[in-house]
Design an enzyme around this catalytic site. Structure first.
Site, PDB file in Angstrom:
ATOM      1  N   ASP A  34       0.824  -1.201   0.000  1.00 37.65           N
ATOM      2  CA  ASP A  34       0.000   0.000   0.000  1.00 37.65           C
ATOM      3  C   ASP A  34       0.865   1.260   0.000  1.00 37.65           C
ATOM      4  OD1 ASP A  34      -2.454   1.679   0.665  1.00 37.65           O
ATOM      5  OD2 ASP A  34      -1.195   2.037   2.431  1.00 37.65           O
ATOM      6  N   GLU A  73       1.087  -0.503  -5.209  1.00 35.82           N
ATOM      7  CA  GLU A  73       0.054   0.504  -5.429  1.00 35.82           C
ATOM      8  C   GLU A  73       0.787   1.815  -5.715  1.00 35.82           C
ATOM      9  OE1 GLU A  73      -3.621   2.829  -3.256  1.00 35.82           O
ATOM     10  OE2 GLU A  73      -1.691   2.534  -2.308  1.00 35.82           O
TER      11      GLU A  73
END
Length: 700
Positions: A356, A411
């Site tokens: 993330d 990401e």
């Protein structure tokens, strides 16, 4: 020992200066061959690589290598020894460390730890007279940190493996998790799929009931659905413990603890084992980009200072996320985070990670307000956070060396060159990046563009605008589009009538007809043209009718929208079943022909007036007619393969809620007539708002 201490205390100098080592990038020529524009920045790539190699060699010299270094959970926290148990903790700013809990009736000073020169505190806890461990499985434990003032404050060990909130308090408590009969895995890990098809899921919302669902519920009810649909990878969100449910798992408090709100660690192991038994790999949405600001039950101010695991001063806080930022130059921070990755692979048998917030990590401005137009100076200038990049390289080096079939996904929105290339080529070692521009494009089109004004070239450009030899995972929508404040594709398309006209007992209205048709086409073209992997968020496959909103003060702590209404797709009288069937059919056709792991598509036609896009990939011929009212008879399309074609997927099929305007047994004969720079062509009938996939007849 002095040399070790010097290296550990001055690791940031290695990154800052790029200390000189005999290290050249062994396969840099491959990177340069694919992207000659990288040539002016070779020196910067070499500097990063030397920083990486320097830290890696220091770890090898002083810790025995990444393998041993990443087993920090065997040394830190509470672990079993031949004599009993040993507790170790890194708390360099503490003036004293005490272990307290059920085992000593919460005596705050009876079990003091001793400090070494690295700020690591240690305590040996002998067995009881009867030979049993003093700290039993399931007992509550806390850490007493003595501040400079002499005050002792309570903390939870950063290495705690289970944490729960008591019924009468919102603060989590650490639980010593060491079950006498731990879960035994029965199934082997599946190998890495050639075509990665990801089902992004959140365990807590996976029930139709307005409550927090469990790991066991997911295992029993959701994994069979995922198997039926044809996904070969589950990406689990919000597993790392987070005290605030509504943060969607992105404000992590306890990094080594699987969230207790869904069940026990053994329940999560059973979930992963069951998925493996179905041939499905499981990825963890790992949050190493930041941490929650929680002090009493989080990592923040663990040793009583602002700078323990994080940067001190302003650099240690993310202004938008209101969270703390790790200092990746600290030796023990590297051990902690790398061990965290190893822990989830070893203890739970996760098959990889979706990292993330990578964009936030690798730029000093965290990508805030930064357009990233593709200019290379953005990627190789002073705005890049080398320290974070080196950590990500170490992380990928570790997990790929431990498990060669591991999958790592970034990401990342900026398009950093080399992010998904091997470290030996001058890259950062990720396997995939998320194609985040694709869902943004679809939402923008549906928000502001009339059907007759859809731009075929723009759709083609966004879907194909990715770096050569760096894999992208395409998706039409993810959890970002499902959250309250935005809308899913189905909601944008049909929200005016989803509550009144999705029954098959009511007439098919123009709104629902359009929505179902475009929902299928958008997902198919994203999957077929947009990348080398594909992702879907739980429930979106059948056009889930509502957004996702977790219980919070703003909605009076309601769970009404923190669930997935699978009952809708199971109701044979509702039209959601058509979208679900199509999603499954699409993935099974991909499974047979493997377009995701084939070369990029050749797009032969993108006609603005006709609203038609035609391309070939993995021997298949994809034909899309986005026109809102025009159907085309005898429409000529080019192809590279001679012979005879047949339909393998038709969005207009009655089984998928279409108008069955095409005969599924129809055969298409190729003519030796070049068309759109292809050597052959054929004539097809393509109804409006329809996509069809043709396959050549296999030679006998």
């Amino acid at each position: 020992m002095k040399r070790v201490k010097a290296v550990r205390d001055n690791l940031h100098e290695v990154v800052r200066r790029g200390m000189s080592v005999d290290a050249i990038i062994p396969e840099l020529s491959k990177f340069l061959h694919d992207d000659p524009y990288i040539q002016p920045y070779v020196q910067e790539l070499e500097r990063r690589y030397k920083c990486f190699q320097t830290i890696k060699k220091d770890i090898e010299q002083y810790e025995g290598g990444l393998d041993a270094f990443s087993r920090g959970y065997e040394k830190f926290g509470i672990n079993t020894t031949p004599e009993g148990q040993r507790y170790r903790e890194w708390a360099p700013g503490a003036h004293g460390v005490f272990l307290i809990g059920d085992f000593n009736d919460w005596n705050r000073i009876s079990h003091p730890c001793k400090r070494n020169e690295f700020g690591v505190w240690e305590l040996d806890i002998p067995c009881r007279p009867d030979g049993t461990h003093t700290i039993q499985h399931g007992s509550k434990v806390k850490v007493g940190i003595q501040l400079q003032s002499g005050e002792i404050v309570d903390r939870i060990s950063p290495w705690i493996r289970y944490a729960v909130p008591p019924e009468d308090n919102i603060l989590y408590e650490g639980i010593h998790w060491d079950p006498p009969q731990p879960y035994q895995f029965r199934n082997k890990r599946p190998g890495r799929p050639k075509s990665l098809k990801v089902y992004e899921a959140h365990v807590g919302i996976a029930s139709i009931k307005p409550q927090v669902a469990s790991y066991k519920h997911f295992t029993k009810n959701i994994i069979p659905r995922i198997k039926f649909l044809g996904y070969n990878c589950i990406q689990l969100m919000a597993v790392m413990e987070h005290a605030y449910y509504a943060c969607f798992g992105y404000q992590v408090t306890n990094f080594f603890a699987a969230s207790s709100r869904y069940g026990t660690p053994e329940d999560l192991k059973e979930l992963i084992d069951t998925a493996h038994g179905q041939g499905i790999i499981v990825l963890l949405d790992i949050v190493h980009s930041h941490a929650a600001k929680n002090v009493m039950d989080g990592l923040n101010e663990f040793d009583g200072t602002q700078s323990c695991y994080f940067h001190d001063s302003g650099r240690g806080t993310h202004s938008l996320w209101d969270s703390r930022l790790f200092d990746y130059t600290k030796w023990e921070v590297l051990r902690f985070l790398l061990s965290n990755l190893r822990w989830y692979m070893e203890a739970y048998q996760f098959d990889g990670f979706r990292f993330d917030g990578v964009t936030s990590m690798i730029y000093h401005d965290h990508g805030l307000g930064h357009g990233f137009g593709g200019g290379y100076p953005d990627y190789f200038g002073l705005g890049v956070d080398t320290e974070s990049l080196i950590y990500l390289m170490l992380a990928n080096e570790l997990i790929h060396s431990v498990y060669p079939d591991v999958v790592s996904i970034a990401e990342e929105v900026s398009g950093m060159p080399g992010l998904c290339r091997r470290i030996s080529e001058g890259g950062n070692g990720f396997d995939y990046r998320l194609g985040m521009a694709i869902p943004d494009m679809w939402i923008k089109i549906l928000k502001s563009t009339k059907d007759e004004d859809w731009d075929m070239f723009n759709i083609f450009f966004v879907l194909t605008n990715r770096r050569h030899n760096e894999k992208t995972i395409a998706y039409a929508e993810s959890h970002d589009q499902a959250l309250v404040g935005d809308k899913t594709l189905a909601f944008w398309l049909m929200d005016k009538e989803m509550y009144t006209h999705m029954s098959t007992l009511t007439p098919l209205t123009p709104v629902i007809d359009r929505g179902i048709a475009l929902h299928k086409m958008i997902r198919l073209i994203s999957c077929a043209l947009g990348g080398e992997g594909y992702l879907n968020f739980i429930g979106n496959e059948f056009g889930h009718p509502e957004w996702l909103d977790f219980p919070r003060e703003g909605n009076k702590n309601s769970y009404h929208y923190a669930r997935r209404q699978f009952n809708l797709v199971d109701d044979d009288l509702l039209r959601y079943k058509f979208l679900n069937r199509f999603d499954s059919a699409m993935l099974h056709v991909e499974d047979k022909y493997g377009w995701l792991h084939s070369e990029q598509a050749y797009v032969s036609n993108k006609h603005e007036g006709d609203k038609v896009i035609v391309f070939e990939r993995s021997r298949l011929l994809f034909i899309f007619n986005f026109h809102h009212e025009k159907s085309f008879a005898d429409y000529r399309v080019g192809t590279a393969i001679a012979g005879k074609y047949h339909i393998v997927l038709d969005t207009d099929n009655e089984h998928f809620g279409g108008h069955k305007r095409l005969d599924p047994s129809c055969e298409y004969f190729v003519e030796s007539k070049p068309w759109h720079d292809r050597p052959f062509s054929l004539l097809v009938y393509i109804p409006c708002r329809t996509a069809l996939v043709l396959a050549p007849e296999d030679p006998k």
